[in-house]
Write a protein that holds these residues in place. Structure first.
Motif, mmCIF file in Angstrom:
data_model
loop_
_atom_site.group_PDB
_atom_site.id
_atom_site.type_symbol
_atom_site.label_atom_id
_atom_site.label_comp_id
_atom_site.label_asym_id
_atom_site.label_seq_id
_atom_site.Cartn_x
_atom_site.Cartn_y
_atom_site.Cartn_z
ATOM 1 N N ILE A 67 -8.748 6.483 -4.813
ATOM 2 C CA ILE A 67 -7.472 6.178 -5.468
ATOM 3 C C ILE A 67 -7.680 5.675 -6.901
ATOM 4 C CG2 ILE A 67 -5.344 4.819 -5.210
ATOM 5 C CD1 ILE A 67 -6.230 4.909 -2.124
ATOM 6 N N ARG A 68 -8.781 4.941 -7.085
ATOM 7 C CA ARG A 68 -9.061 4.463 -8.443
ATOM 8 C C ARG A 68 -9.212 5.654 -9.389
ATOM 9 N NH1 ARG A 68 -13.301 1.465 -7.534
ATOM 10 N NH2 ARG A 68 -12.229 -0.518 -7.363
ATOM 11 N N LEU A 99 1.029 9.327 -4.513
ATOM 12 C CA LEU A 99 0.387 8.278 -5.312
ATOM 13 C C LEU A 99 0.350 8.681 -6.787
ATOM 14 C CD1 LEU A 99 -2.504 7.323 -2.905
ATOM 15 C CD2 LEU A 99 -0.929 5.697 -3.890
ATOM 16 N N PHE A 103 1.756 6.476 -9.780
ATOM 17 C CA PHE A 103 0.919 6.001 -10.898
ATOM 18 C C PHE A 103 1.490 6.503 -12.222
ATOM 19 C CE2 PHE A 103 -2.836 5.865 -7.736
ATOM 20 C CZ PHE A 103 -2.520 4.559 -7.404
ATOM 21 N N LYS A 127 -5.878 7.414 -10.068
ATOM 22 C CA LYS A 127 -5.071 6.629 -11.002
ATOM 23 C C LYS A 127 -5.492 6.920 -12.449
ATOM 24 C CE LYS A 127 -3.303 1.987 -11.329
ATOM 25 N NZ LYS A 127 -3.640 0.624 -11.428
ATOM 26 N N GLU A 182 -15.016 4.267 1.450
ATOM 27 C CA GLU A 182 -15.665 4.623 0.189
ATOM 28 C C GLU A 182 -15.106 3.773 -0.947
ATOM 29 O OE1 GLU A 182 -15.217 8.798 -0.646
ATOM 30 O OE2 GLU A 182 -15.821 9.336 1.363
ATOM 31 N N THR A 183 -15.808 3.831 -2.057
ATOM 32 C CA THR A 183 -15.338 3.093 -3.228
ATOM 33 C C THR A 183 -13.942 3.579 -3.649
ATOM 34 O OG1 THR A 183 -15.831 2.498 -5.498
ATOM 35 C CG2 THR A 183 -16.595 4.659 -4.813
ATOM 36 N N GLY A 184 -13.094 2.631 -4.026
ATOM 37 C CA GLY A 184 -11.763 2.978 -4.528
ATOM 38 C C GLY A 184 -10.746 3.354 -3.470
ATOM 39 N N THR A 185 -11.035 3.091 -2.197
ATOM 40 C CA THR A 185 -10.073 3.463 -1.149
ATOM 41 C C THR A 185 -9.029 2.372 -0.907
ATOM 42 O OG1 THR A 185 -11.782 2.792 0.411
ATOM 43 C CG2 THR A 185 -11.392 5.156 0.192
ATOM 44 N N GLY A 186 -9.206 1.220 -1.552
ATOM 45 C CA GLY A 186 -8.198 0.165 -1.428
ATOM 46 C C GLY A 186 -8.628 -0.993 -0.539
ATOM 47 N N LYS A 187 -9.951 -1.220 -0.434
ATOM 48 C CA LYS A 187 -10.437 -2.283 0.461
ATOM 49 C C LYS A 187 -9.935 -3.653 -0.003
ATOM 50 C CE LYS A 187 -14.804 -0.952 0.068
ATOM 51 N NZ LYS A 187 -14.641 0.293 -0.711
ATOM 52 N N GLU A 188 -10.026 -3.891 -1.309
ATOM 53 C CA GLU A 188 -9.581 -5.206 -1.804
ATOM 54 C C GLU A 188 -8.063 -5.360 -1.644
ATOM 55 O OE1 GLU A 188 -11.423 -6.588 -5.328
ATOM 56 O OE2 GLU A 188 -9.985 -8.213 -5.600
ATOM 57 N N LEU A 189 -7.363 -4.277 -1.870
ATOM 58 C CA LEU A 189 -5.900 -4.306 -1.733
ATOM 59 C C LEU A 189 -5.499 -4.663 -0.291
ATOM 60 C CD1 LEU A 189 -3.766 -3.592 -3.856
ATOM 61 C CD2 LEU A 189 -3.554 -1.370 -2.769
ATOM 62 N N LEU A 197 0.870 -1.186 0.000
ATOM 63 C CA LEU A 197 0.000 0.000 0.000
ATOM 64 C C LEU A 197 0.898 1.225 0.000
ATOM 65 C CD1 LEU A 197 -2.604 -0.736 2.789
ATOM 66 C CD2 LEU A 197 -2.822 -1.095 0.355
ATOM 67 N N SER A 198 0.748 2.071 -0.974
ATOM 68 C CA SER A 198 1.609 3.245 -1.024
ATOM 69 C C SER A 198 1.054 4.350 -0.146
ATOM 70 C CB SER A 198 1.711 3.767 -2.452
ATOM 71 O OG SER A 198 2.217 2.749 -3.246
ATOM 72 N N ASP A 217 -16.930 -8.952 -0.835
ATOM 73 C CA ASP A 217 -16.968 -7.509 -1.066
ATOM 74 C C ASP A 217 -18.430 -7.053 -1.148
ATOM 75 O OD1 ASP A 217 -16.047 -5.027 -1.517
ATOM 76 O OD2 ASP A 217 -15.199 -5.388 -3.493
HETATM 77 N N1 LIG Z 1 -2.460 2.679 -0.978
HETATM 78 C C1 LIG Z 1 -2.498 2.344 -2.263
HETATM 79 N N2 LIG Z 1 -1.372 2.327 -2.997
HETATM 80 C C2 LIG Z 1 -1.415 2.029 -4.311
HETATM 81 N N3 LIG Z 1 -2.523 1.709 -4.969
HETATM 82 C C3 LIG Z 1 -3.670 1.704 -4.293
HETATM 83 C C4 LIG Z 1 -3.727 2.004 -2.901
HETATM 84 N N4 LIG Z 1 -4.995 1.881 -2.494
HETATM 85 C C5 LIG Z 1 -5.712 1.539 -3.575
HETATM 86 N N5 LIG Z 1 -4.929 1.424 -4.655
HETATM 87 C C6 LIG Z 1 -5.358 1.121 -6.035
HETATM 88 O O1 LIG Z 1 -6.625 1.732 -6.230
HETATM 89 C C7 LIG Z 1 -7.500 0.899 -6.976
HETATM 90 C C8 LIG Z 1 -8.758 0.627 -6.179
HETATM 91 O O2 LIG Z 1 -8.423 -0.218 -5.063
HETATM 92 P P1 LIG Z 1 -9.424 -1.351 -4.540
HETATM 93 O O3 LIG Z 1 -10.070 -2.073 -5.676
HETATM 94 O O4 LIG Z 1 -8.694 -2.151 -3.538
HETATM 95 O O5 LIG Z 1 -10.520 -0.422 -3.849
HETATM 96 P P2 LIG Z 1 -11.903 -0.841 -3.192
HETATM 97 O O6 LIG Z 1 -12.063 0.010 -1.997
HETATM 98 O O7 LIG Z 1 -11.955 -2.318 -2.987
HETATM 99 O O8 LIG Z 1 -12.924 -0.408 -4.319
HETATM 100 P P3 LIG Z 1 -14.483 -0.825 -4.469
HETATM 101 O O9 LIG Z 1 -15.192 -0.411 -3.233
HETATM 102 O O10 LIG Z 1 -14.943 -0.028 -5.656
HETATM 103 O O11 LIG Z 1 -14.501 -2.301 -4.703
HETATM 104 C C9 LIG Z 1 -6.714 -0.328 -7.313
HETATM 105 O O12 LIG Z 1 -6.116 -0.157 -8.590
HETATM 106 C C10 LIG Z 1 -5.648 -0.372 -6.230
HETATM 107 O O13 LIG Z 1 -4.507 -1.073 -6.670
#
Ligand SMILES: Nc1ncnc2c1ncn2[C@@H]1O[C@H](COP(=O)(O)OP(=O)(O)OP(=O)(O)O)[C@@H](O)[C@H]1O
Length: 447
Positions: free
Chosen positions: A360-361, A324, A328, A364, A172-179, A143-144, A242
């Motif tokens: 973050i999505r 970030l 990217f 990017k 929120e969406t795109g905050t990196g939950k899956e990561l 995680l960056s 998810d």
């Molecule tokens: N800290 C981070 N450093 C680098 N890349 C990140 C970081 N956090 C998120 N990303 C990138 O941002 C994108 C969205 O991350 P991710 O899918 O994990 O979010 P999410 O919260 O699960 O989204 P959603 O709720 O829409 O499913 C991915 O491309 C992920 O690699």
């Protein structure tokens, strides 16, 4: 799986005997050869094992082995010899031969044992290679970010890996939950099962149980064979559910029971299957709100709450936004063989000031587009463009004045990062009006 064995021996009777003994295992496909030259020519067929006789008339067995290993140093070779000579055996084993057995009355027993042990070692080696490449190719970049928020999240990830506790990731969406979920899996289960992610909103309601729990053959029309569910597929690994808030209320009861009992039952099945997987759930919704609205079971909430990790939105991560963006930009230009780019001061400011509803999505994709649009070696302010938000204010809808008022307040809240004081000032209304509307669930004062 076929296991291909070449046998080279000039004695026809011995060849037949070896073929007979080796073919008792139906997985073995045995080919007999007499001439060393024929064997060398067939090495490209990549046999799993070569059984070599040392006393060949046209080529010394040791020379043949040297030639085989020169072509393929990893080749498994078993020497079957009428010479019982320990020093020769030791010499050959040093060269890379896997085993040396004599042609005596114990041939059958020695042969089977030797072949099985060679096979076992090979499987073990393959397993180690797969695991090594799995570790090397972990496709999750760390995680960056340097903000205190991301540092805190990293420390939570480490803590979450110290016990097999259900993790609930919100944000929120795109905050990196899956990561984050993948990072937890990798820190903990590097050497074990898979990480399986499934989005609850992507599975039709009537299929959710069969997807997660699996089914037995004949359980319903179309179930022509047994199928394992994702809980089983993720055995010894991690199952990432998810958008858990989207799970329909009827299935929530079944999931709760399964998690409480730590076992599942396939549809149409009678036997229970223990759950041996780490469960991580995620949601962009406030589950407490969903409980209040009657959309989410409170008992299930407490069952999955285990270890909560909240991911703050990007706009609250300060200097991470630009860090970030630079990362990217760097990886995008590298992957696309574009020249390295820097950001102009104005471009940097524009990036930092935006509120990133897609987090973050979104950042990017904004940076990647800027890299493509940029001319020269610098990304300029005009190369940075944010997606236009669809306006929610559509006067053609049949809504009351009160409803339109709520839409305007909501829109203003979203555009101003839910800064209630600022919105009240902008719209010239009281802060208490906003709170009252939120209390009545007519607007949201949080993302
Ligand atoms: N800290 C981070 N450093 C680098 N890349 C990140 C970081 N956090 C998120 N990303 C990138 O941002 C994108 C969205 O991350 P991710 O899918 O994990 O979010 P999410 O919260 O699960 O989204 P959603 O709720 O829409 O499913 C991915 O491309 C992920 O690699």
């Amino acid at each position: 799986m076929t296991y291909k064995i070449f046998v080279i021996d000039d004695d026809v009777w011995m060849q037949k005997k070896l073929k007979h003994l080796l073919s008792i295992n139906s997985e073995h496909c045995v080919e007999l050869l007499k001439e060393p030259e024929d064997l060398l020519a067939k090495l490209k067929e990549q046999p799993d094992l070569i059984c070599v006789d040392l006393m060949l008339p046209t080529m010394n067995g040791k020379d043949l082995i040297t030639k085989i290993l020169a072509t393929n140093p990893e080749q498994d070779i078993l020497v079957v010899s009428s010479q019982e000579n320990i020093s020769v055996a030791v010499e050959l084993m040093k060269k890379g031969v896997k085993d040396y057995i004599p042609k005596d009355q114990n041939l059958k027993e020695y042969l089977w044992k030797a072949v099985e042990s060679i096979k076992e070692k090979k499987q073990l080696k393959e397993k180690i290679n797969t695991l090594e490449s799995k570790i090397k190719n972990l496709d999750i970049p760390e995680l960056s970010g340097n903000s205190k928020e991301i540092k805190h999240i990293k420390s939570l990830i480490h803590k979450a890996t110290t016990a097999n506790i259900t993790v609930l990731i919100s944000g929120e969406t795109g905050t990196g939950k899956e990561l984050v979920a993948k990072a937890i899996h990798n820190y903990q289960n590097k050497y074990e099962g898979d990480f399986i992610a499934v989005n609850m909103s992507a599975i039709p309601e009537n299929l959710i149980e069969s997807e997660l729990f699996g089914y037995e053959k004949g359980a319903f029309t179309g179930a022509d064979k047994q199928k394992k569910g994702l809980f089983e597929e993720a055995e010894n690994g991690t199952l990432f559910l998810d958008e858990i808030a989207e799970l329909n209320i009827r299935f929530q009861a079944k999931l709760l029971r399964a998690l409480q009992e730590r076992e599942i039952r396939r549809i149409g099945g009678t036997k229970t299957i223990p759950i041996q997987t780490r469960l991580i759930c995620a949601t962009h919704r406030d589950l407490k709100d969903e409980i209040e609205k009657g959309n989410f079971r409170e008992d299930l909430y407490y069952r999955i709450y285990g270890f909560p990790i909240h991911l703050p939105p990007l706009r609250e991560r300060g200097s991470d936004i630009f860090l970030l963006a630079q990362e990217f930009g760097k990886s995008f230009t590298r992957e696309n063989k574009l020249p390295q780019l820097t950001f102009s001061r104005e471009a940097k400011e524009k990036l930092i000031e935006y509120n990133y509803p897609g987090n973050i999505r979104e950042l990017k994709s904004v940076v990647e587009l800027a890299c493509v649009l940029a001319e020269g070696s610098e990304i300029k302010e005009e190369d940075i463009s944010f997606p236009k938000k669809k306006t929610k204010f559509d006067l053609t809808q049949n809504k009351s004045l009160k409803e339109y008022t709520n839409i305007i307040i909501q829109d203003c809240l979203e555009k101003n990062s839910y800064n209630i004081k600022k919105v009240a000032e902008l719209l010239d209304i009281g802060i208490s009006t906003i709170y009252n509307l939120a209390k009545k669930n007519q607007i949201r004062i949080k993302p």
